[in-house]
Design a protein around this motif. Structure first.
Motif, PDB file in Angstrom:
ATOM      1  N   ASP A  18       0.840  -1.201   0.000  1.00  0.00           N
ATOM      2  CA  ASP A  18       0.000   0.000   0.000  1.00  0.00           C
ATOM      3  C   ASP A  18       0.873   1.248   0.000  1.00  0.00           C
ATOM      4  O   ASP A  18       1.913   1.293   0.663  1.00  0.00           O
ATOM      5  CB  ASP A  18      -0.913   0.014   1.228  1.00  0.00           C
ATOM      6  CG  ASP A  18      -2.070  -0.963   1.089  1.00  0.00           C
ATOM      7  OD1 ASP A  18      -2.352  -1.376  -0.050  1.00  0.00           O
ATOM      8  OD2 ASP A  18      -2.673  -1.316   2.111  1.00  0.00           O
TER       9      ASP A  18
ATOM     10  N   PRO B 196      -2.271  -0.014   9.155  1.00  0.00           N
ATOM     11  CA  PRO B 196      -2.136  -0.877   7.972  1.00  0.00           C
ATOM     12  C   PRO B 196      -1.962  -2.359   8.294  1.00  0.00           C
ATOM     13  O   PRO B 196      -2.325  -3.199   7.475  1.00  0.00           O
ATOM     14  CB  PRO B 196      -0.901  -0.312   7.254  1.00  0.00           C
ATOM     15  CG  PRO B 196      -0.187   0.520   8.253  1.00  0.00           C
ATOM     16  CD  PRO B 196      -1.229   1.043   9.179  1.00  0.00           C
TER      17      PRO B 196
ATOM     18  N   LYS C 246      -4.972   5.654   0.884  1.00  0.00           N
ATOM     19  CA  LYS C 246      -4.091   4.515   0.610  1.00  0.00           C
ATOM     20  C   LYS C 246      -4.465   3.898  -0.725  1.00  0.00           C
ATOM     21  O   LYS C 246      -5.635   3.633  -0.997  1.00  0.00           O
ATOM     22  CB  LYS C 246      -4.195   3.481   1.734  1.00  0.00           C
ATOM     23  CG  LYS C 246      -3.636   3.984   3.052  1.00  0.00           C
ATOM     24  CD  LYS C 246      -3.732   2.934   4.134  1.00  0.00           C
ATOM     25  CE  LYS C 246      -3.093   3.430   5.427  1.00  0.00           C
ATOM     26  NZ  LYS C 246      -3.810   4.581   5.994  1.00  0.00           N
TER      27      LYS C 246
ATOM     28  N   GLU D  63      -5.814  11.352   4.546  1.00  0.00           N
ATOM     29  CA  GLU D  63      -4.956  10.203   4.258  1.00  0.00           C
ATOM     30  C   GLU D  63      -5.672   9.269   3.285  1.00  0.00           C
ATOM     31  O   GLU D  63      -6.834   8.902   3.480  1.00  0.00           O
ATOM     32  CB  GLU D  63      -4.612   9.462   5.545  1.00  0.00           C
ATOM     33  CG  GLU D  63      -3.613   8.335   5.343  1.00  0.00           C
ATOM     34  CD  GLU D  63      -3.198   7.678   6.660  1.00  0.00           C
ATOM     35  OE1 GLU D  63      -3.415   6.462   6.796  1.00  0.00           O
ATOM     36  OE2 GLU D  63      -2.700   8.419   7.547  1.00  0.00           O
TER      37      GLU D  63
ATOM     38  N   LYS E  96       0.846   4.995   1.168  1.00  0.00           N
ATOM     39  CA  LYS E  96       0.148   5.920   2.061  1.00  0.00           C
ATOM     40  C   LYS E  96       0.379   7.342   1.571  1.00  0.00           C
ATOM     41  O   LYS E  96       1.487   7.866   1.630  1.00  0.00           O
ATOM     42  CB  LYS E  96       0.653   5.748   3.496  1.00  0.00           C
ATOM     43  CG  LYS E  96      -0.014   6.658   4.505  1.00  0.00           C
ATOM     44  CD  LYS E  96       0.562   6.428   5.886  1.00  0.00           C
ATOM     45  CE  LYS E  96      -0.034   7.377   6.918  1.00  0.00           C
ATOM     46  NZ  LYS E  96       0.552   7.161   8.259  1.00  0.00           N
TER      47      LYS E  96
END
Length: 684
Positions: A302, A560, A361, A359, A304
């Motif tokens: 992922d 995460p 992802k 935020e 971020k």
């Protein structure tokens, strides 16, 4: 006649003729009683002279009147002299009081307004004699020049009756030059109501053309005081006209300073008038300040993204955030995830600026160098759409995560974790060290290059790894000992390594609850461990052990490592269907900077002290440049029975990605200013 009078009065030639008018006046400064007394005396002398001469001698009446007249003339001359006759010359000269024009030259004068109010937009367009849609292409400085400097403008009209002292204020070099600067002195007053002189219009236009909008500050009080200082000795000042597009931008009590400057001018008898420039309706604007992301990530992990957004006059509204990507160097932008709705921070109706962090992802699904963009769709009446996006460069590599797995024995947790890592050779480069194996045993690895004959004993050997997993390791001389732990501590704190410690019931008590050479290892973990209260034999003879559910914390669901679903809600649902665990290592306390991810559902399994909390089963913390994960149970292998092991594999892949991210982030340098706007002279 005039020359005779000039000769008699000893005046310079032409002095009497140069006067606009002249007259003779008595200049004696007597009070009314003296004048009245002189008048009575004068009348009495005249009457006495006439009566006395009429009564005397045998002269004829004509002769007597003639002599009386002579004496009367003498009396009159005497009284005229007593009244001090004088010749008064009157000269006419027009004296004009000046008007000081203070013009804002700060950077904001170069901005272009949208003029959201239709009535204002139409009125201004008519005044400028342009189409309403063209207003958006005109800066505030250009509008000032067009309105004030035209033949029928305010300044040319003022110049008919007053000399204009034109000054600009603001500076691009604070502390190195004056805050106000002279533009021009326009001194061409029109006489007898005539039209504005062409010279005045030319000088005004030339002065206005010098407004470039380059200053970094609007300090209205300093401009007013500086103008008062510069106009001293320039004669009478009718007023100061201050032309600006905004409020004072200096820090501190700017309003108090401005009021003090106004009071000072009032004491000097100089009124000040403000002329405001720009759209009176506070503009709506959303700005993407910056986009932060790792410099490099591994494929399949992922990414971020941290989007920093500010808004003005948009608080409470919903904006649409898009994340796009294209190959570095150019190409077509493509969406990498679904658009996201963002509620803009702040108090609705407020015109001040608010900032927030969003935020997002996204998955690193392609290898290469890419440019990512965070873009917010413009609002209907947004002031500017040029600042609605920010970009960042990210490299997605196929570099494998290098993992060192050390285990004290060959328990179930070790076996399933080892197999998971070895069965993903495209993602992991693995070295396995099973401590209880025979000396002749060939340790497993993902490749020949990764196979170990002994544990790393030098920094070069250890620092090539991204993740180290310790599964209940045992002390072994010249292998897993104090020297290795010292290297491990340096690898985590200085090299950005990721450490995972999995507790079990054989060696963890000995390794982590004592004061020996493994104390630095205990310091790296996010929890303080307690002693196991019962031994293995007692656990075996327990009649019916109870499996207790592990429960994700609110912080854990956002982390995460625990992200097993598309969002926190789905992840919580997945964690609720996992089978429980029968054992976890006692935890005395969670360290201050640690984050608990999973806690025990056993009501008796709690931390120590009066503020006892559910005991952490999984917790993380940053340690120096690196990060560490504590797993308080060796029973995650039981989670394989859910969804055919999909979520078990996803959990450990998340663990590897999170712990390995530290070794990539050591290449990353982020410089932030701690704000969006700053005042000249303020430390950043």
């Amino acid at each position: 006649m005039i020359r005779i009078i000039e000769w008699l009065l000893q005046l310079k030639p032409g002095e009497l003729g140069g006067a606009d008018t002249w007259s003779v006046r008595f200049t004696a400064q007597y009070n009314n009683w003296i004048i009245f007394g002189l008048f009575i005396v004068f009348v009495a002398l005249v009457a006495l002279t006439i009566i006395s001469y009429l009564r005397e001698g045998d002269l004829s009446r004509r002769v007597k009147l003639g002599i009386a007249s002579i004496r009367l003339v003498v009396i009159i001359i005497i009284f005229i002299l007593l009244l001090q006759p004088g010749l008064v010359l009157r000269y006419k000269k027009n004296l004009y009081s000046s008007v000081v024009v203070l013009l804002d030259d700060s950077l904001s004068m170069s901005l272009k307004d949208r003029y959201a109010d239709p009535a204002i937009r139409r009125s201004l367009a008519e005044k400028l004699q342009v189409a309403p849609e063209r207003l958006e292409s005109l800066s505030r400085a250009e509008i000032v020049r067009a309105i004030l400097g035209s033949k029928d403008g305010v300044l040319p009209k003022l110049s008919q009756d007053h000399p204009l002292i034109m000054l600009r204020f603001s500076t691009a070099n604070p502390g190195q030059e004056d805050y106000t600067h002279m533009l021009a002195v326009v001194n061409h007053p029109a006489s007898n109501g005539s039209e504005v002189l062409p010279e005045a219009i030319t000088e005004i236009s030339t002065a206005l053309d010098k407004i470039r909008g380059v200053g970094f500050q609007t300090n209205l009080s300093a401009a007013s005081r500086d103008a008062a200082r510069k106009i001293q000795g320039r004669g009478a000042i009718a007023a100061i006209v201050l032309i600006s597009d905004g409020q004072d931008t200096t820090k501190g009590k700017s309003l108090t300073r401005l009021q003090a400057a106004r009071d000072c001018l009032n004491r000097l008898g100089v009124p000040i008038f403000a002329l405001c420039v720009g759209d009176p309706i506070p503009p709506q604007n959303i700005r993407v300040l910056r986009l932060e992301a790792p410099v490099e990530v591994r494929k399949g992990s992922d990414i971020k993204l941290r989007v920093f957004v500010s808004n003005r006059n948009c608080a409470g509204k919903t904006a649409i955030l898009h994340i796009l990507r294209r190959p570095l160097g150019g190409g077509k932008w493509e969406d990498v995830c679904s658009p996201r709705q963002v509620m803009l921070a702040g108090k609705p109706g407020s015109s001040i600026s608010y900032s927030q962090e969003v935020e997002v992802k996204v998955e690193a699904d392609k290898v290469g160098d890419f440019e990512y963009m965070a873009r917010i769709s413009p609002l209907k009446k947004e002031f500017s759409i040029k600042d609605n996006a920010a970009t960042v460069r990210i490299r997605i590599s196929e570099e494998k995560i290098k993992v060192l797995l050390i285990s004290g024995d060959a328990g179930w947790e070790f076996r399933y974790l080892r197999n998971l890592l070895l069965r993903n050779p495209d993602k992991y480069a693995v070295s396995v060290w099973q401590q209880n194996a025979e000396a002749a045993y060939i340790q497993e690895a993902s490749s020949k290059e990764m196979r170990l004959k002994r544990l790393p004993r030098t920094a070069k050997e250890l620092f090539k790894y991204d993740v180290v997993i310790l599964y209940d390791p045992a002390y072994t001389k010249h292998s897993f000992d104090g020297h290795f732990v010292e290297l491990l501590e340096k690898w985590v704190s200085e090299h950005g390594g990721g450490l995972c410690y999995i507790a079990s019931n054989k060696y963890t008590d000995t390794i982590l609850t004592g004061q020996g050479p493994f104390k630095p290892l205990a310091a790296m973990l996010p929890v303080v461990l307690g002693k196991e209260p019962i031994n293995i034999a007692e656990r075996i003879i327990q009649a019916k052990p109870v499996a207790w559910q592990v429960m994700p914390t609110p912080e854990g669901l956002e982390h995460p490592i625990l992200r097993l679903g598309r969002d926190a809600r789905e992840s919580a649902r997945i964690w609720s269907i996992f089978p429980g665990i029968y054992w976890s290592h006692p935890v005395l306390a969670l360290k201050p900077l640690a984050t608990p991810l999973l806690v025990s559902g056993d009501p008796t399994n709690r931390t120590a002290g009066p503020d006892a909390q559910p005991a952490p089963i999984a917790a993380v913390q940053f340690y120096g440049k690196g990060r560490s994960l504590y797993m308080g149970t060796d029973e995650t292998w039981r989670w394989r029975y859910v969804q055919d092991g999909t979520y078990h594999r996803r959990f450990w892949h998340n663990v590897m990605d999170y712990l390995a991210a530290g070794s990539l982030e050591k290449k990353r340098l982020i410089i932030t200013t701690g704000g969006e706007h700053f005042i000249v002279g303020q430390k950043v």
